[in-house]
Design a protein around this motif. Sequence first.
Motif, mmCIF file in Angstrom:
data_model
loop_
_atom_site.group_PDB
_atom_site.id
_atom_site.type_symbol
_atom_site.label_atom_id
_atom_site.label_comp_id
_atom_site.label_asym_id
_atom_site.label_seq_id
_atom_site.Cartn_x
_atom_site.Cartn_y
_atom_site.Cartn_z
ATOM 1 N N GLY A 47 34.501 63.677 -14.454
ATOM 2 C CA GLY A 47 33.896 63.121 -13.248
ATOM 3 C C GLY A 47 34.379 61.711 -12.945
ATOM 4 N N TYR A 48 34.665 60.962 -13.979
ATOM 5 C CA TYR A 48 35.127 59.598 -13.778
ATOM 6 C C TYR A 48 36.043 59.183 -14.919
ATOM 7 C CZ TYR A 48 31.510 58.488 -17.180
ATOM 8 O OH TYR A 48 30.742 58.454 -18.310
ATOM 9 N N ASP A 50 37.159 55.499 -16.777
ATOM 10 C CA ASP A 50 37.006 54.054 -16.904
ATOM 11 C C ASP A 50 38.347 53.475 -17.329
ATOM 12 O OD1 ASP A 50 34.256 53.681 -16.261
ATOM 13 O OD2 ASP A 50 33.742 54.607 -18.179
ATOM 14 N N ASP A 73 39.931 47.550 -6.945
ATOM 15 C CA ASP A 73 38.867 48.335 -6.322
ATOM 16 C C ASP A 73 39.284 48.841 -4.940
ATOM 17 O OD1 ASP A 73 37.170 48.136 -8.486
ATOM 18 O OD2 ASP A 73 36.068 46.413 -7.685
ATOM 19 N N LYS A 76 41.636 51.924 -5.201
ATOM 20 C CA LYS A 76 41.139 53.109 -5.922
ATOM 21 C C LYS A 76 41.519 54.418 -5.244
ATOM 22 C CE LYS A 76 36.934 51.351 -8.024
ATOM 23 N NZ LYS A 76 35.473 51.426 -8.008
ATOM 24 N N GLY A 77 41.278 54.493 -3.959
ATOM 25 C CA GLY A 77 41.555 55.731 -3.227
ATOM 26 C C GLY A 77 43.031 56.086 -3.255
ATOM 27 N N ARG A 80 43.982 57.144 -6.814
ATOM 28 C CA ARG A 80 43.444 58.473 -7.151
ATOM 29 C C ARG A 80 44.261 59.568 -6.464
ATOM 30 N NH1 ARG A 80 38.074 61.412 -5.519
ATOM 31 N NH2 ARG A 80 37.886 62.830 -7.283
ATOM 32 N N ARG A 81 44.619 59.330 -5.211
ATOM 33 C CA ARG A 81 45.418 60.317 -4.473
ATOM 34 C C ARG A 81 46.802 60.478 -5.107
ATOM 35 N NH1 ARG A 81 45.352 58.008 0.098
ATOM 36 N NH2 ARG A 81 47.471 57.217 0.144
ATOM 37 N N PRO A 93 39.489 62.590 -11.699
ATOM 38 C CA PRO A 93 38.306 61.744 -11.890
ATOM 39 C C PRO A 93 38.270 60.565 -10.917
ATOM 40 C CG PRO A 93 39.567 61.981 -13.935
ATOM 41 C CD PRO A 93 40.361 62.609 -12.856
ATOM 42 N N HIS A 94 37.062 60.119 -10.606
ATOM 43 C CA HIS A 94 36.892 58.883 -9.852
ATOM 44 C C HIS A 94 37.269 57.728 -10.768
ATOM 45 C CE1 HIS A 94 34.914 60.566 -6.317
ATOM 46 N NE2 HIS A 94 34.362 61.425 -7.157
ATOM 47 N N LEU A 95 37.895 56.711 -10.215
ATOM 48 C CA LEU A 95 38.397 55.599 -11.020
ATOM 49 C C LEU A 95 37.415 54.435 -10.989
ATOM 50 C CD1 LEU A 95 42.101 55.645 -9.783
ATOM 51 C CD2 LEU A 95 41.080 56.922 -11.668
ATOM 52 N N ARG A 96 37.172 53.870 -12.171
ATOM 53 C CA ARG A 96 36.336 52.674 -12.287
ATOM 54 C C ARG A 96 37.107 51.663 -13.130
ATOM 55 N NH1 ARG A 96 30.532 55.214 -13.981
ATOM 56 N NH2 ARG A 96 31.675 55.419 -15.938
#
Length: 129
Positions: A47-48, A50, A73, A76-77, A80-81, A93-96
Amino acid sequence: MAGEFSRTSRIGDQLQKELASLIQFEVKDPRLGLVTVNEVRVAKDLGYADIYYTVLGKDDQPEVLAENQAALDSAKGFLRRRLAQEVKLRVMPHLRFHYDQSVVNGSRMSALIDEAIRDDETKNGNEDE
């Protein structure tokens, strides 16, 4: 041999390599300094992720660290793409992003140890006389 590393750690290693390359060569944000991706920890459900990073030579400048955090930040999009294009996963996963304090803490501890050794040598040198 194949069972030594979990799937999430292998995915984290792959994401780390790809992110390092993407940040260095494709992110064109002027706020971004020389970022090093130290570690990527991926959740078991993917899901994510870190991402722990450091900025070369800027560990003592909070405003520069804040600018780098903002730049990462905002990217991020895009990251991720691009990761989804490079790494074949069903779910990306979503990036943090997190600044990695371990390098700063390690160098501080090393300096304290060196200082303690010098103090001991000075005390031992004075006692011998």
